[in-house]
Design a protein around this motif. Structure first.
Motif, PDB file in Angstrom:
ATOM      1  N   TYR A 510       0.845  -1.203   0.000  1.00  0.00           N
ATOM      2  CA  TYR A 510       0.000   0.000   0.000  1.00  0.00           C
ATOM      3  C   TYR A 510       0.881   1.255   0.000  1.00  0.00           C
ATOM      4  O   TYR A 510       2.102   1.181   0.167  1.00  0.00           O
ATOM      5  N   ILE A 511       0.225   2.399  -0.164  1.00  0.00           N
ATOM      6  CA  ILE A 511       0.906   3.698  -0.214  1.00  0.00           C
ATOM      7  C   ILE A 511       1.031   4.268   1.202  1.00  0.00           C
ATOM      8  O   ILE A 511       0.087   4.187   2.009  1.00  0.00           O
ATOM      9  N   ALA A 512       2.193   4.849   1.500  1.00  0.00           N
ATOM     10  CA  ALA A 512       2.441   5.486   2.802  1.00  0.00           C
ATOM     11  C   ALA A 512       3.210   6.793   2.563  1.00  0.00           C
ATOM     12  O   ALA A 512       3.544   7.124   1.423  1.00  0.00           O
ATOM     13  N   ALA A 513       3.490   7.523   3.633  1.00  0.00           N
ATOM     14  CA  ALA A 513       4.146   8.826   3.457  1.00  0.00           C
ATOM     15  C   ALA A 513       5.041   9.174   4.641  1.00  0.00           C
ATOM     16  O   ALA A 513       4.770   8.786   5.776  1.00  0.00           O
ATOM     17  N   LEU A 514       6.108   9.926   4.338  1.00  0.00           N
ATOM     18  CA  LEU A 514       6.942  10.575   5.344  1.00  0.00           C
ATOM     19  C   LEU A 514       6.671  12.067   5.262  1.00  0.00           C
ATOM     20  O   LEU A 514       6.625  12.634   4.167  1.00  0.00           O
ATOM     21  N   VAL A 515       6.496  12.699   6.417  1.00  0.00           N
ATOM     22  CA  VAL A 515       6.107  14.116   6.464  1.00  0.00           C
ATOM     23  C   VAL A 515       7.087  14.876   7.346  1.00  0.00           C
ATOM     24  O   VAL A 515       7.450  14.405   8.431  1.00  0.00           O
ATOM     25  N   THR A 516       7.524  16.069   6.885  1.00  0.00           N
ATOM     26  CA  THR A 516       8.334  16.953   7.734  1.00  0.00           C
ATOM     27  C   THR A 516       7.521  18.202   8.063  1.00  0.00           C
ATOM     28  O   THR A 516       6.541  18.525   7.382  1.00  0.00           O
ATOM     29  N   LEU A 517       7.947  18.908   9.093  1.00  0.00           N
ATOM     30  CA  LEU A 517       7.170  20.032   9.621  1.00  0.00           C
ATOM     31  C   LEU A 517       7.795  21.383   9.284  1.00  0.00           C
ATOM     32  O   LEU A 517       9.013  21.504   9.168  1.00  0.00           O
ATOM     33  N   ASP A 518       6.925  22.394   9.167  1.00  0.00           N
ATOM     34  CA  ASP A 518       7.362  23.784   9.006  1.00  0.00           C
ATOM     35  C   ASP A 518       7.606  24.332  10.409  1.00  0.00           C
ATOM     36  O   ASP A 518       6.666  24.561  11.174  1.00  0.00           O
ATOM     37  N   GLN A 519       8.870  24.523  10.765  1.00  0.00           N
ATOM     38  CA  GLN A 519       9.225  24.853  12.141  1.00  0.00           C
ATOM     39  C   GLN A 519       8.592  26.157  12.611  1.00  0.00           C
ATOM     40  O   GLN A 519       8.082  26.247  13.741  1.00  0.00           O
ATOM     41  N   GLU A 520       8.602  27.167  11.750  1.00  0.00           N
ATOM     42  CA  GLU A 520       8.021  28.469  12.116  1.00  0.00           C
ATOM     43  C   GLU A 520       6.522  28.324  12.379  1.00  0.00           C
ATOM     44  O   GLU A 520       5.992  28.870  13.344  1.00  0.00           O
ATOM     45  N   ALA A 521       5.844  27.570  11.512  1.00  0.00           N
ATOM     46  CA  ALA A 521       4.400  27.366  11.671  1.00  0.00           C
ATOM     47  C   ALA A 521       4.092  26.562  12.926  1.00  0.00           C
ATOM     48  O   ALA A 521       3.115  26.838  13.642  1.00  0.00           O
ATOM     49  N   VAL A 522       4.927  25.564  13.228  1.00  0.00           N
ATOM     50  CA  VAL A 522       4.714  24.729  14.421  1.00  0.00           C
ATOM     51  C   VAL A 522       4.883  25.564  15.690  1.00  0.00           C
ATOM     52  O   VAL A 522       4.079  25.448  16.632  1.00  0.00           O
ATOM     53  N   GLU A 523       5.921  26.414  15.722  1.00  0.00           N
ATOM     54  CA  GLU A 523       6.125  27.271  16.898  1.00  0.00           C
ATOM     55  C   GLU A 523       4.924  28.177  17.128  1.00  0.00           C
ATOM     56  O   GLU A 523       4.471  28.379  18.256  1.00  0.00           O
ATOM     57  N   HIS A 524       4.400  28.725  16.027  1.00  0.00           N
ATOM     58  CA  HIS A 524       3.205  29.573  16.126  1.00  0.00           C
ATOM     59  C   HIS A 524       2.007  28.751  16.625  1.00  0.00           C
ATOM     60  O   HIS A 524       1.256  29.202  17.500  1.00  0.00           O
ATOM     61  N   TRP A 525       1.849  27.541  16.109  1.00  0.00           N
ATOM     62  CA  TRP A 525       0.746  26.658  16.487  1.00  0.00           C
ATOM     63  C   TRP A 525       0.815  26.319  17.976  1.00  0.00           C
ATOM     64  O   TRP A 525      -0.206  26.356  18.681  1.00  0.00           O
ATOM     65  N   LEU A 526       2.011  26.015  18.480  1.00  0.00           N
ATOM     66  CA  LEU A 526       2.186  25.718  19.912  1.00  0.00           C
ATOM     67  C   LEU A 526       1.827  26.927  20.764  1.00  0.00           C
ATOM     68  O   LEU A 526       1.133  26.814  21.785  1.00  0.00           O
ATOM     69  N   GLN A 527       2.299  28.087  20.329  1.00  0.00           N
ATOM     70  CA  GLN A 527       2.071  29.335  21.081  1.00  0.00           C
ATOM     71  C   GLN A 527       0.573  29.644  21.169  1.00  0.00           C
ATOM     72  O   GLN A 527       0.057  30.006  22.232  1.00  0.00           O
ATOM     73  N   MET A 528      -0.131  29.511  20.030  1.00  0.00           N
ATOM     74  CA  MET A 528      -1.557  29.833  19.982  1.00  0.00           C
ATOM     75  C   MET A 528      -2.380  28.873  20.844  1.00  0.00           C
ATOM     76  O   MET A 528      -3.482  29.212  21.271  1.00  0.00           O
ATOM     77  N   ARG A 529      -1.850  27.673  21.108  1.00  0.00           N
ATOM     78  CA  ARG A 529      -2.579  26.684  21.908  1.00  0.00           C
ATOM     79  C   ARG A 529      -2.057  26.603  23.336  1.00  0.00           C
ATOM     80  O   ARG A 529      -2.456  25.717  24.102  1.00  0.00           O
ATOM     81  N   GLY A 530      -1.149  27.512  23.691  1.00  0.00           N
ATOM     82  CA  GLY A 530      -0.627  27.541  25.052  1.00  0.00           C
ATOM     83  C   GLY A 530       0.210  26.341  25.410  1.00  0.00           C
ATOM     84  O   GLY A 530       0.347  25.984  26.591  1.00  0.00           O
ATOM     85  N   LYS A 531       0.771  25.699  24.397  1.00  0.00           N
ATOM     86  CA  LYS A 531       1.601  24.517  24.652  1.00  0.00           C
ATOM     87  C   LYS A 531       3.052  24.959  24.860  1.00  0.00           C
ATOM     88  O   LYS A 531       3.492  25.953  24.283  1.00  0.00           O
TER      89      LYS A 531
END
Length: 608
Positions: A510-531
């Motif tokens: 079957y088909i699978a995937a490897l995914v990397t993250l946008d570091q700037e976007a992740v930092e913003h996402w953590l901040q907005m969620r109080g993490k």
């Protein structure tokens, strides 16, 4: 439809060489601002046509004085900066051939290109580049000169050639014909050694002059203004090179920006204030995501998402009217659009300098929704398609009839043919001469003047091309299902937290995937969620983050059948980088290298 041709704009073939335009413009309009250049204090100042001509002439004299001759191959290894354009036109003036080298190239990559092209001199930007070449110089017996931009080599060459008469340069220039080789651009090569694409003066003149004549109206922000663009694409890439040639030939004021990241680029866009830009989808994604994050920080994320929705619906309605399939935006939609123009869209335009109303995009596919958003926000993006072998653009959306999600019609004088297996073939005056020292590869790519691109595509009933994948990238599962990974990867990448995605599954169940993250976007996402800030190892195990990425995968799976869908994925702690040999300089995935580097992670995807 299997074939479509756009008639040429003129039957007159190009004459002379690329550098002639520099001397002609200086004669016709010596005070015109041909380029913009930063002074020592960081302020932009104009360089007139006459000033640029004088600098090109002085540098050409210096190159002749130091032994560079007609037909010699000279390498340039640098980021995008004024001096690259100066050297390009000085070298073309005396009939030399330029071999561009990406500034991030390794010593072995440099060696291969300089050795294969039999380069006799190299221009590098700084000491690190000089040291890179120095490590392989003993294997380059033909290399006799190494000049460094940051060590004053331009002035050194001016001084060296000061004694020569102008006429010596002009005799060389007059010997250049459209058939003369202008540049050898090495393909970035997702597999194997890069191949040197031989492009003539005629190839680049045909490409640039066709684009100028057909798309000239989009160079301006309003009627009658002076056209200008800030070039931040790498000049080692054919897209950036075509922009350079087209702006000089078309009399468009050209500025250079060596850094592609938003922190450096956005301030220069605001200072230079271009009337249009040419970029890759990545840049437009960055502008969009930056605006979205800013709205979230200010607590206006709901309003921003509504503005995006209105912009997309508005542009979609405008497109439908242009094609005769709809009445255009309703009165209510026009009112909403007008309101959001003041609140949101004007700020998006201001981030790009304030004057941009048009842009051209190439290099990879742009999502239709992103294109519609920018159009609705007042920046029309004309998407195109091309290769190094086609001197950049072979197709592009025309100014009066854009079809979002496609790469447009063949540019004037070009024919697109879809072969029986779906491969895109091209024919026209922009098609290259062949690969340097590689007749086997040339014979496998050029067929009686037709360029077999290796890309898969389809033409609609109006002749608009859609690229659907790469022939070599088609995955075949162990169940025999053929899957084009591009469409899945692009949709996963649309999620703001995702940086890269690679789909795997060749000879797998079957088909699978490897995914990397946008570091700037992740930092913003953590901040907005109080993490709290998390380490890369903690991030990949965060349940909420995994849920977000799963949403992106689910959205991608809606585009394909169940047999083609991504069944499982893994988030990686680090992005794929060029430094680790996992990306080409033009940011394309090196699939085999990634699968080898992450073999254990790929294997884990198939452990039931």
């Amino acid at each position: 439809m299997h074939e479509f041709t756009t008639p040429p704009l003129t039957s007159a073939p190009p004459v002379g060489g690329l550098a002639d335009a520099v001397f002609e413009h200086a004669l016709d309009n010596p005070t015109h601002a041909a380029l913009g250049r930063k002074d020592e204090s960081g302020q932009w100042r104009d360089v007139t046509s006459a000033e640029f001509r004088d600098e090109v002439l002085a540098l050409a004299k210096g190159l002749l004085a130091r032994g560079i001759r007609f037909g010699d191959r000279i390498a340039i290894m640098s980021r995008t900066r004024y001096e690259w354009t100066l050297f390009d036109f000085a070298l073309w003036t005396i009939g030399a051939q330029v071999v561009p080298v990406y500034p991030t190239s390794s010593a072995e990559q440099c060696f291969w290109m300089l050795y294969d092209a039999e380069v006799t001199a190299a221009i590098v930007e700084h000491e690190d580049h000089a040291m890179t070449i120095a490590t392989v110089i003993d294997r380059l017996p033909r290399l006799r000169e190494l000049w460094q931009l940051d060590s004053g080599c331009v002035q050194e060459l001016y001084d060296a050639g000061a004694y020569l008469d102008d006429e010596v340069v002009h005799r060389h220039r007059q010997a250049v014909t459209p058939e003369s080789v202008a540049t050898i651009i090495y393909t970035s090569g997702t597999t194997g050694r890069p191949k040197g694409c031989v492009l003539s003066h005629g190839n680049l003149m045909y490409e640039a002059d066709t684009v100028i004549r057909r798309w000239e109206p989009v160079f301006h922000s309003k009627k009658g203004d002076e056209a200008s663009t800030l070039l931040f694409l790498p000049l080692a890439h054919v897209f950036g090179r075509m922009v350079e040639v087209a702006t000089i030939r078309g009399g468009v004021r050209l500025g250079h920006q060596p850094q592609l990241h938003a922190a450096a680029l956005l301030p220069d866009l605001q200072a230079f204030r271009p009337t249009f830009i040419l970029a890759v989808p990545y840049i437009f994604e960055k502008v969009f995501n930056s605006a979205r994050r800013k709205a979230e920080k200010e607590g206006r994320d709901g309003a921003f998402e509504k503005a995006v929705d209105v912009a997309v619906k508005y542009a979609d309605a405008v497109e439908a009217k242009a094609w005769g399939t709809g009445p255009g935006p309703s009165a209510g939609l026009r009112m909403q659009h007008q309101l959001f123009d003041k609140l949101v869209y004007s700020k998006v335009r201001a981030a790009m300098g304030g004057r941009i109303r048009n842009a051209m995009s190439g290099g990879s596919a742009m999502d239709r929704r992103l294109g519609l958003f920018f159009a609705g926000a007042g920046v029309q993006i004309y998407e195109g398609y091309g290769l190094t072998e086609s001197s950049a653009a072979a197709t592009a959306n025309p100014p009066e009839r854009t079809r979002y999600g496609t790469v447009g019609l063949p540019i004037p004088g070009v024919t697109v043919h879809i072969a029986d297996d779906g491969e895109v073939w091209l024919h026209g005056g922009n098609v290259f001469q062949g690969y340097l020292n590689n007749q086997k590869a040339t014979d496998g790519t050029l067929h009686d003047g037709w360029l077999a691109t290796g890309d898969l595509g389809a033409l609609d009933e109006d002749g608009y091309l859609t690229i659907t994948g790469r022939k070599k990238e088609i995955l075949v599962t162990s169940g025999g299902k053929s899957v084009s990974p591009g469409v899945l990867e692009e949709r996963v990448r649309e999620h703001p937290l995702v940086n890269q995605c690679i789909v795997v599954g060749n000879d797998r169940p079957y088909i699978a995937a490897l995914v990397t993250l946008d570091q700037e976007a992740v930092e913003h996402w953590l901040q907005m969620r109080g993490k709290p800030r998390l380490s890369p190892a903690q991030l990949v195990r965060d349940a909420d983050l995994e849920t977000e990425v799963r949403r992106a995968v689910v959205a991608a799976n809606t585009l394909v059948s169940q047999a083609e869908s991504i069944r499982t994925f893994r988030i990686l702690a680090q992005p794929f980088t060029e430094e680790h040999g996992l990306l080409t300089p033009s940011l394309k995935l090196k699939r085999k290298a990634i699968e080898k580097a992450y073999a254990s992670e790929v294997e884990a995807l198939y452990q039931a």
